[in-house]
Design a protein around this motif. Structure first.
Motif, short mmCIF file in Angstrom:
data_model
loop_
_atom_site.label_atom_id
_atom_site.label_comp_id
_atom_site.label_asym_id
_atom_site.label_seq_id
_atom_site.Cartn_x
_atom_site.Cartn_y
_atom_site.Cartn_z
N ASP A 94 9.86 -16.31 4.97
CA ASP A 94 10.28 -17.33 4.00
C ASP A 94 9.12 -18.13 3.42
O ASP A 94 9.31 -19.01 2.59
CB ASP A 94 11.32 -18.27 4.61
N GLY A 95 7.88 -17.83 3.84
CA GLY A 95 6.71 -18.49 3.28
C GLY A 95 6.47 -19.90 3.79
O GLY A 95 5.70 -20.64 3.20
N SER A 96 7.10 -20.27 4.89
CA SER A 96 6.99 -21.65 5.38
C SER A 96 5.69 -21.94 6.13
O SER A 96 5.34 -23.10 6.31
CB SER A 96 8.18 -21.97 6.29
N LYS A 97 4.96 -20.93 6.54
CA LYS A 97 3.73 -21.14 7.31
C LYS A 97 2.48 -21.25 6.45
O LYS A 97 1.41 -21.51 6.95
CB LYS A 97 3.54 -19.99 8.30
N ASN A 98 2.61 -21.05 5.16
CA ASN A 98 1.44 -21.02 4.31
C ASN A 98 1.77 -21.58 2.93
O ASN A 98 2.88 -21.42 2.45
CB ASN A 98 0.93 -19.59 4.18
N LYS A 99 0.80 -22.18 2.31
CA LYS A 99 0.94 -22.68 0.94
C LYS A 99 -0.10 -21.99 0.08
O LYS A 99 -1.30 -22.10 0.33
CB LYS A 99 0.75 -24.20 0.88
N VAL A 100 0.36 -21.26 -0.92
CA VAL A 100 -0.52 -20.50 -1.79
C VAL A 100 -0.21 -20.90 -3.23
O VAL A 100 0.94 -21.14 -3.59
CB VAL A 100 -0.28 -18.98 -1.62
N ILE A 101 -1.25 -20.97 -4.03
CA ILE A 101 -1.07 -21.25 -5.45
C ILE A 101 -1.86 -20.22 -6.24
O ILE A 101 -2.92 -19.77 -5.81
CB ILE A 101 -1.50 -22.70 -5.80
N GLY A 102 -1.33 -19.84 -7.38
CA GLY A 102 -1.99 -18.88 -8.23
C GLY A 102 -2.03 -19.37 -9.66
O GLY A 102 -1.16 -20.14 -10.09
N TYR A 103 -3.04 -18.96 -10.37
CA TYR A 103 -3.22 -19.35 -11.76
C TYR A 103 -3.49 -18.10 -12.59
O TYR A 103 -4.22 -17.22 -12.16
CB TYR A 103 -4.44 -20.26 -11.94
N ASN A 155 7.35 -14.15 -15.96
CA ASN A 155 7.97 -13.16 -15.08
C ASN A 155 6.94 -12.12 -14.64
O ASN A 155 6.86 -11.78 -13.46
CB ASN A 155 9.14 -12.47 -15.80
N ALA A 156 6.13 -11.64 -15.58
CA ALA A 156 5.09 -10.67 -15.24
C ALA A 156 4.09 -11.29 -14.26
O ALA A 156 3.68 -10.65 -13.29
CB ALA A 156 4.38 -10.19 -16.50
N ALA A 157 3.70 -12.53 -14.50
CA ALA A 157 2.73 -13.20 -13.63
C ALA A 157 3.27 -13.38 -12.22
O ALA A 157 2.57 -13.10 -11.24
CB ALA A 157 2.34 -14.55 -14.23
N GLN A 158 4.51 -13.86 -12.10
CA GLN A 158 5.10 -14.06 -10.77
C GLN A 158 5.22 -12.74 -10.03
O GLN A 158 4.95 -12.66 -8.83
CB GLN A 158 6.48 -14.72 -10.91
N THR A 159 5.64 -11.71 -10.75
CA THR A 159 5.76 -10.39 -10.14
C THR A 159 4.40 -9.90 -9.65
O THR A 159 4.24 -9.51 -8.49
CB THR A 159 6.36 -9.39 -11.14
N CYS A 160 3.41 -9.93 -10.52
CA CYS A 160 2.10 -9.38 -10.20
C CYS A 160 1.35 -10.17 -9.14
O CYS A 160 0.63 -9.60 -8.32
CB CYS A 160 1.26 -9.28 -11.47
N ALA A 161 1.51 -11.47 -9.14
CA ALA A 161 0.81 -12.31 -8.16
C ALA A 161 1.23 -11.97 -6.73
O ALA A 161 0.48 -12.22 -5.78
CB ALA A 161 1.05 -13.78 -8.46
N ALA A 162 2.39 -11.38 -6.56
CA ALA A 162 2.86 -11.01 -5.22
C ALA A 162 1.95 -9.97 -4.57
O ALA A 162 1.80 -9.95 -3.35
CB ALA A 162 4.29 -10.48 -5.28
N ILE A 163 1.32 -9.12 -5.37
CA ILE A 163 0.46 -8.07 -4.80
C ILE A 163 -0.66 -8.70 -3.98
O ILE A 163 -0.85 -8.38 -2.81
CB ILE A 163 -0.13 -7.17 -5.91
N VAL A 164 -1.43 -9.59 -4.58
CA VAL A 164 -2.55 -10.22 -3.89
C VAL A 164 -2.06 -11.38 -3.02
O VAL A 164 -2.56 -11.59 -1.92
CB VAL A 164 -3.63 -10.69 -4.89
N GLY A 165 -1.08 -12.12 -3.50
CA GLY A 165 -0.56 -13.27 -2.76
C GLY A 165 -0.04 -12.93 -1.38
O GLY A 165 -0.15 -13.73 -0.45
N GLN A 166 0.49 -11.73 -1.19
CA GLN A 166 1.06 -11.36 0.11
C GLN A 166 0.01 -11.37 1.21
O GLN A 166 0.34 -11.57 2.38
CB GLN A 166 1.74 -10.00 0.03
N SER A 167 -1.26 -11.18 0.87
CA SER A 167 -2.31 -11.16 1.90
C SER A 167 -2.57 -12.54 2.50
O SER A 167 -3.24 -12.65 3.52
CB SER A 167 -3.61 -10.58 1.32
N PHE A 168 -2.02 -13.59 1.89
CA PHE A 168 -2.17 -14.95 2.41
C PHE A 168 -1.09 -15.30 3.43
O PHE A 168 -1.11 -16.38 4.00
CB PHE A 168 -2.14 -15.97 1.26
N PHE A 169 -0.13 -14.41 3.65
CA PHE A 169 1.00 -14.68 4.54
C PHE A 169 0.96 -13.77 5.76
O PHE A 169 0.52 -12.62 5.67
CB PHE A 169 2.33 -14.45 3.81
#
Length: 132
Positions: free
Chosen positions: A61-70, A41-55
């Motif tokens: 709805d995130g349909s134009k981009n595919k992002v993965i985080g580890y 839950n913490a990881a999914q929440t936090c990844a949104a901060i940096v992940g949003q810059s890929f959209f």
């Protein structure tokens, strides 16, 4: 430590989310969200901060981009109690550092999770995030 009411929020350096624990969640064991579930839950929440810059801004709805985080490193985790099915947890994340290049973004984010205003999880995680 107590917190004020959390309203879901996201900007370039911070995030706040809520998660209602359902009995169908794969991280529920014996009626409680597991330690693994709290870290996820913490990881999914936090990844949104940096992940949003890929959209794109209009890609709601995130349909134009595919992002993965580890999770590349768990630097610190302190869990004081497990929340029960039916409870709602609130998680906050704050960006500590970020490095971007053409291939990926790397970041460190501190997170706190609360149940009924009580701090139940504090962690610091490193992430690698990239397009696929």
């Amino acid at each position: 430590m107590l917190m004020a009411s959390v309203t879901p929020y996201l900007d370039e350096t911070s995030v706040e989310t809520r998660f209602k624990i359902e009995d169908t969640c794969i991280f529920v064991k014996n009626g409680y969200l597991s330690e693994t579930g709290l870290i996820e839950n913490a990881a999914q929440t936090c990844a949104a901060i940096v992940g949003q810059s890929f959209f794109d801004d209009d890609d709601k709805d995130g349909s134009k981009n595919k992002v993965i985080g580890y999770i590349s490193a768990v630097k610190k985790v302190q869990i004081t109690t497990l929340p029960k099915v039916g409870e709602t947890i609130a998680t906050k994340g704050n960006l500590i550092s970020r490095y971007d290049n053409d291939a990926f973004s790397s970041c460190t984010i501190a997170s706190e999770t609360f149940r009924n205003g009580e701090l139940i999880v504090a962690c610091t995680l490193n992430f690698l995030i990239h397009e696929v």
